[in-house]
Design a protein around this motif. Structure first.
Motif, PDB file in Angstrom:
ATOM      1  N   UNK A 134      13.070  -7.177   5.019  1.00 24.53           N
ATOM      2  CA  UNK A 134      12.560  -6.538   6.042  1.00 24.53           C
ATOM      3  C   UNK A 134      10.720  -6.391   5.418  1.00 24.53           C
ATOM      4  N   UNK A 135       9.790  -6.560   6.311  1.00 25.20           N
ATOM      5  CA  UNK A 135       8.132  -5.506   6.200  1.00 25.20           C
ATOM      6  C   UNK A 135       8.224  -4.567   7.014  1.00 25.20           C
ATOM      7  N   UNK A 136       7.541  -3.403   6.431  1.00 25.85           N
ATOM      8  CA  UNK A 136       7.597  -2.013   6.804  1.00 25.85           C
ATOM      9  C   UNK A 136       6.109  -1.953   6.598  1.00 25.85           C
ATOM     10  N   UNK A 137       5.934  -0.705   7.359  1.00 31.56           N
ATOM     11  CA  UNK A 137       4.167   0.085   8.044  1.00 31.56           C
ATOM     12  C   UNK A 137       4.732   1.365   8.895  1.00 31.56           C
ATOM     13  N   UNK A 138       4.591   1.995   7.712  1.00 30.64           N
ATOM     14  CA  UNK A 138       5.025   3.322   7.875  1.00 30.64           C
ATOM     15  C   UNK A 138       7.200   4.188   8.595  1.00 30.64           C
ATOM     16  N   UNK A 139       6.090   3.466   9.650  1.00 31.89           N
ATOM     17  CA  UNK A 139       7.827   3.882  10.585  1.00 31.89           C
ATOM     18  C   UNK A 139       8.489   2.571  10.667  1.00 31.89           C
ATOM     19  N   UNK A 140       7.828   1.796  11.171  1.00 34.96           N
ATOM     20  CA  UNK A 140       8.421   1.054  11.544  1.00 34.96           C
ATOM     21  C   UNK A 140       8.485  -0.317  10.672  1.00 34.96           C
ATOM     22  N   UNK A 141       9.735  -1.003  11.261  1.00 34.20           N
ATOM     23  CA  UNK A 141      10.691  -1.995  10.152  1.00 34.20           C
ATOM     24  C   UNK A 141      10.643  -3.844  10.856  1.00 34.20           C
ATOM     25  N   UNK A 142      10.569  -4.650   9.946  1.00 38.67           N
ATOM     26  CA  UNK A 142      10.232  -5.491  10.927  1.00 38.67           C
ATOM     27  C   UNK A 142      11.194  -6.881   9.770  1.00 38.67           C
ATOM     28  N   UNK A 143      12.162  -7.083  10.746  1.00 37.04           N
ATOM     29  CA  UNK A 143      13.065  -7.695  10.242  1.00 37.04           C
ATOM     30  C   UNK A 143      12.371  -9.837   9.802  1.00 37.04           C
ATOM     31  N   UNK A 144      12.526  -9.659   9.322  1.00 36.34           N
ATOM     32  CA  UNK A 144      12.574 -11.308   9.127  1.00 36.34           C
ATOM     33  C   UNK A 144      13.031 -12.236   9.635  1.00 36.34           C
ATOM     34  N   UNK A 190       1.008  -1.624  -0.049  1.00 41.66           N
ATOM     35  CA  UNK A 190       0.192   0.113   0.431  1.00 41.66           C
ATOM     36  C   UNK A 190       0.669   1.173  -0.102  1.00 41.66           C
ATOM     37  N   UNK A 191       0.434   1.924   0.062  1.00 40.74           N
ATOM     38  CA  UNK A 191       1.067   3.559   0.070  1.00 40.74           C
ATOM     39  C   UNK A 191       1.521   3.776   1.428  1.00 40.74           C
ATOM     40  N   UNK A 192       1.489   2.942   2.752  1.00 40.54           N
ATOM     41  CA  UNK A 192       2.291   2.752   3.590  1.00 40.54           C
ATOM     42  C   UNK A 192       3.123   1.456   4.336  1.00 40.54           C
ATOM     43  N   UNK A 193       2.595   0.426   3.647  1.00 36.66           N
ATOM     44  CA  UNK A 193       3.437  -0.755   3.696  1.00 36.66           C
ATOM     45  C   UNK A 193       3.994  -1.091   2.070  1.00 36.66           C
ATOM     46  N   UNK A 194       5.330  -1.926   2.405  1.00 37.01           N
ATOM     47  CA  UNK A 194       5.883  -2.674   1.794  1.00 37.01           C
ATOM     48  C   UNK A 194       6.652  -3.974   2.039  1.00 37.01           C
ATOM     49  N   UNK A 195       7.545  -4.491   0.888  1.00 38.94           N
ATOM     50  CA  UNK A 195       8.435  -5.963   1.633  1.00 38.94           C
ATOM     51  C   UNK A 195       9.481  -5.570   0.869  1.00 38.94           C
ATOM     52  N   UNK A 196      10.398  -5.230   1.422  1.00 39.08           N
ATOM     53  CA  UNK A 196      11.866  -5.008   0.941  1.00 39.08           C
ATOM     54  C   UNK A 196      11.928  -7.047   0.566  1.00 39.08           C
ATOM     55  N   UNK A 197      12.963  -6.987  -0.705  1.00 31.87           N
ATOM     56  CA  UNK A 197      13.725  -8.587  -0.825  1.00 31.87           C
ATOM     57  C   UNK A 197      15.257  -8.070  -1.541  1.00 31.87           C
ATOM     58  N   UNK A 198      15.799  -9.329  -0.715  1.00 30.42           N
ATOM     59  CA  UNK A 198      17.210  -8.939  -0.941  1.00 30.42           C
ATOM     60  C   UNK A 198      17.403 -10.540  -2.219  1.00 30.42           C
ATOM     61  N   UNK A 199      18.337 -10.450  -2.867  1.00 31.57           N
ATOM     62  CA  UNK A 199      18.617 -11.116  -3.498  1.00 31.57           C
ATOM     63  C   UNK A 199      19.169 -13.178  -3.096  1.00 31.57           C
ATOM     64  N   UNK A 200      19.026 -14.224  -3.711  1.00 34.51           N
ATOM     65  CA  UNK A 200      19.119 -15.653  -2.902  1.00 34.51           C
ATOM     66  C   UNK A 200      20.199 -15.292  -2.609  1.00 34.51           C
ATOM     67  N   UNK A 201      20.595 -15.206  -1.098  1.00 34.01           N
ATOM     68  CA  UNK A 201      22.218 -16.045  -0.687  1.00 34.01           C
ATOM     69  C   UNK A 201      22.548 -16.892  -1.202  1.00 34.01           C
TER      70      UNK A 201
END
Length: 248
Positions: free
Chosen positions: A177-187, A139-150
Motif C-alpha cells: 500500500x501507499x499512504x498519505x495521512x489517513x488515506x491508504x491506496x492499495x497497489x 515524509x512525516x505524512x506519507x509512506x509505502x508499506x512493503x510486503x515480502x516477495x510472494x
C-alpha cells in the motif's frame, strides 16, 4: 476372463493408492501449521519433466503446483505465501516424501578438492533478520508499506525472464500500500506503469530503504563447517533450494 481394468474397483486410485499420511508443516511467516500429504508419483513426474526442460521458471511454477496439490487444508492459499515460505514448505515436503537426508557436494575454492556432506532437512529453519522495517516513510505524512516477495512470482513469466532491472521490478511487485495521512491506496488498484512512475519520482534515500528491506528478507539457512586438506576451518552457508539438492 476379465481384464485388470474390469476387476479393479471404480475408485481404486483414491481408495487404494492414495496416502493416508497427513503431516503438519508450520509456515514460518504466518506462524501457523497447515496439513499436507506426501508427494505422490504424479508430483515426482511433474518435477522431473520440469527439470528436463531446463527452464528455471518451469521448475519454480511446478514447485508451487506440487505444494498446492499436497495441501490438505481448505484454508491454505499458496499464492499468499512468501517465497521463503514456499521454499521451506517444499523442503519439508521433500523430507516426508522421499528422505529427510540429502547428500551435497561442494568444491573448496582454497584446496580445489570436492567435499561431500549429509544434510538433515528436518534441521533447516528460516532465519528472520533482527531489524527490518516494511513501513518506508517518504515524509512525516506519507509512506509505502512493503510486503515480502510472494509465491505469485513463480508464475510471473515476465519477471522470471528479466535480464535487467531485476530489483526495480521486484520492488514494484512488492508494494502493498501507499499512504498519505489517513488515506491508504492499495497497489492492486493501480497499473504497473503508474507504480513505475511513482517509484521513479522517489528520492534516493527512500528508494535505498526499500531496497534494503528486500535485501534483508527472511531466508532459509544452514551452515556447514569443516576443515579442508590444508587444515583450515571452512564454512558453507546453504540458503536456496539448489544449495540443498537437485530438486528431487
Amino acid at each position: 476372463q476379465k481384464t485388470a481394468y474390469e476387476i479393479r474397483p471404480r475408485d481404486w486410485s483414491s481408495d487404494v493408492c492414495s496416502s493416508d499420511l497427513v503431516y503438519k508443516i508450520k509456515v514460518p511467516s504466518l506462524k501457523k501449521e497447515f496439513q499436507f500429504r506426501p508427494f505422490l508419483v504424479k508430483e515426482e513426474k511433474l518435477l522431473l519433466m520440469a527439470k528436463e526442460s531446463e527452464n528455471s521458471s518451469d521448475i519454480l511454477s511446478v514447485i508451487k503446483q506440487i505444494i498446492n496439490n499436497c495441501s490438505m487444508d481448505p484454508k491454505f492459499d499458496v499464492n499468499k505465501l512468501a517465497v521463503f515460505d514456499l521454499e521451506y514448505v517444499f523442503l519439508k515436503l521433500r523430507a516426508i516424501s522421499v528422505d529427510n537426508m540429502v547428500k551435497v557436494s561442494y568444491k573448496d575454492n582454497e584446496d580445489q578438492k570436492v567435499y561431500d556432506f549429509d544434510i538433515d532437512l528436518n534441521k533447516i529453519e528460516v532465519i528472520f533478520p533482527e531489524k527490518t522495517e516494511n513501513n518506508i516513510k517518504i515524509t512525516n505524512k506519507s509512506g509505502i508499506v512493503m510486503r515480502y516477495p510472494s509465491a505469485e512470482l513463480y508464475d510471473d513469466k515476465d519477471f522470471l525472464n528479466l535480464e535487467k532491472d531485476y530489483m526495480f521490478e521486484l520492488i514494484v511487485r512488492c508494494i502493498d500500500t501507499i499512504y498519505y495521512e489517513d488515506q491508504v491506496y492499495s497497489s492492486k488498484d493501480y497499473k504497473k506503469e503508474d507504480l513505475n512512475e511513482f517509484l521513479e519520482s522517489l528520492d534516493i534515500k527512500t528508494f535505498d530503504k526499500i531496497q534494503q528491506f528486500l535485501l534483508s528478507v527472511p531466508r532459509m539457512e544452514h551452515k556447514i563447517q569443516y576443515k579442508n586438506s590444508l587444515g583450515n576451518e571452512r564454512e558453507i552457508v546453504l540458503s536456496s533450494l539448489n544449495d540443498f539438492f537437485t530438486l528431487r
